[in-house]
Every structure is written in structure tokens, then in C-alpha cells.
Design an enzyme around this catalytic site. Sequence first.
Site, short mmCIF file in Angstrom:
data_model
loop_
_atom_site.label_atom_id
_atom_site.label_comp_id
_atom_site.label_asym_id
_atom_site.label_seq_id
_atom_site.Cartn_x
_atom_site.Cartn_y
_atom_site.Cartn_z
CG PHE A 11 -2.16 -9.48 0.15
CD1 PHE A 11 -2.99 -10.53 0.30
CD2 PHE A 11 -1.31 -8.79 0.82
CE1 PHE A 11 -3.12 -10.81 1.82
CE2 PHE A 11 -1.61 -8.94 2.19
CZ PHE A 11 -2.49 -9.87 2.76
CG ASP A 66 2.46 0.16 -16.75
OD1 ASP A 66 2.23 0.96 -15.89
OD2 ASP A 66 3.60 -0.38 -16.87
CB ALA A 90 1.69 0.41 -5.33
CD GLN A 91 7.87 -2.77 -7.77
OE1 GLN A 91 7.84 -2.76 -8.68
NE2 GLN A 91 8.13 -3.41 -6.71
CE1 TYR A 156 5.62 1.04 -1.26
CE2 TYR A 156 5.71 1.23 1.08
CZ TYR A 156 5.11 0.81 -0.21
OH TYR A 156 3.74 0.33 0.07
CB ILE A 212 15.64 -11.91 12.41
CG1 ILE A 212 14.36 -12.69 12.90
CG2 ILE A 212 15.72 -10.38 12.77
CD1 ILE A 212 14.42 -12.70 14.42
N GLY A 281 16.90 1.28 4.98
CA GLY A 281 15.63 1.81 4.57
C GLY A 281 14.40 1.26 5.48
#
Length: 335
Positions: A11, A66, A90-91, A156, A212, A281
Site C-alpha cells: 500500500f 524476502d 513489514a508484517q 507488533y 465495530i 492488543g
Amino acid sequence: MQILVTGGAGFIGGHLAESFVADGHDVVVFDSFDAYYHRGIKDHTVERCRAVAAESEGSYTLRRGDIREREDVRAAFDAAAPDVVYHQAAQAGVRISVEQPTHPNAVNVGGTLTVLDAARETGVDRVVIASSSSVYGKTHYLPYDEDHPQEPVSPYGVTKLAGDHYARVYDDLYDLSTVCLRYFTVYGPRMRPNMAISNFTSRCLNDEPPVIYGNGAQTRDFTYVDDVVAANRTLLTSDAADGMVLNVGSGDTIDITELAETVRDLVNPDLGIEHRERIAGDAEHTQADVSRARDVIGYEPTTPIREGVERFVEWYRANREWYEPLVVASREGGS
């Protein structure tokens, strides 16, 4: 200039690559085409960048590999001979980091180290790293400035904070110029389909209520992708931010309930709102203090959240034929 963009079919990386190619730069994109979400979206990004390259004086080269693999990374560096590296690979995703904490650690920490090492060994001018507001975690005050305590609430966030620290150490220890840009929830055309704005839009266009997770009181600073691209572009030639971390956000906030209602009212005002269990999280609140970025690189966000959401809904409608099936497939776990 010679530019390497890791994660350049994704993106944000895709928007960066498109912008640089349009300006006549020679761009090498390095991407693994991971199946985290439907790879067809990346295919469209690559096609778009190639089309732009065909009409510009720049060049566009795609290399698959990778960032965890040293040989893959070095081959990309050799192909690009970059002046500047934009490390966007990134993951992403809080949820996957909660479910599989070792995976984002391997990609985001190990992969970033591999990129930094290759940059150090090949003598690039600057590495610009995509960091995240997730490094802040627990809210002590708002808006977050760069000195706010960093207490991530997800694996993350920990991985992105580790990347910030490694960038600082490489800048100090190896004299490799690094800049970390802490993005605040970026959205816009070709965005990841597993994010709130794209999900809300998809569901409403299909006469389904937006979902939501939690009570909807969480607030977010959403940043339109054009503003993120503008911040990155200044770092092609400016060394003013070398060795620094900078917040890149809108400085504005919206709660998730209002966000869902905004999308719904644009698409199908007759729909209700559905609530599900909150995701572990997730941060409670985010808001960027962008004064440091404004002072150092002249960053000025130009797209208020509500305006940006309207622009995204318009883009979604115009691109619904190809984008929506990929959003739905990603939501249902397909690739």
C-alpha cells in the site's frame, strides 16, 4: 536518483514507488508478495507503477524476495545501487502479532536488521524506515509527541519499536543516516483491505452494517496516504532529519463509532451498526503531535479525516469492480 523501496508493491510502498517513478527516478521495488491479504491488490499496484514509468523518464523494476533472506536483500541492493532506501516492508497488523508473535518479530526485526546491514555494507546515503504509532501503546497524554513513553500493547508495536532502536544504533555506530517515520493509521486508494475504513465501506456497499470491535469509543488519528508520501519525499534530498524519529499523522482524531457512521451515511444511511468483541492488543487512543516533523522537514498534513474518508469512498466506488472482490476475499481469508 536511484531508489530502492522494500515492500514496494504494498500500500504505502506502492504509492511511494509510483510517486518517485513519476518524477523520473529509477526505482527498484523489492517485495515478497506475502499472502497476508489478497495479492491481486499488489498486482494492480505494480501495473499502475509500470504504466506511470512508461510515460515518464524514470524506470521501474520489480524484484521478488524476502527481507529475512540476506541473499535476496543483497541482490536487490546490487540491482538498485540505491542512493536512498525506503524500508516499508513489514508484517503489518496487530491481530496477527497477537496470534503469532514470533512471525512479525522475524519479519519486522530480523528483516529490518538485514536491510540495515546491506545499507551499511553498500554505502547508501540514507535509509528511511516505516515505523508506527503502535510504539506508544499506553496513553500517558495526547497528542503523542516523539518523547511520549513507549509502552507497546501488542507484539507488533514491540517489533516496530525495536526497528526504531536499531536504526538509531546504526546511525550512531556505523554512520549510516537513518530516519524513522512513525505513521498513524494510513489509509487511501489501494489500502489494505483488512482495515476499518475499507471494511466499513465494503460492508455498507453490500447492504451490511459496519462492524465495530469494542464499544467504538476508541479514537484514532487517520493519515491520508498522500500526506505520508509528501513526508517521505522530503527525505530524498534533505539530511535535516538524519538520526531522528518523526511522527507522521493528521493531528486530528475521530472515534470509531463516528468513523463507521460517516462511512455508513455516505453509502447507505439506513444501515445500523454491529458490535463485536474488542480485539486484544488494540490501542485505546492515538493522536499525533506533528510539530517536530513540521519544524524539521516542513511536514504539513493537508487532508482532514472526514474529507479523506469521503475521497476514499469515491475512489472505492470508481474501482469497485476490481477492488471489492479482493477486499471480500481478504476478509474471508482468501488470497
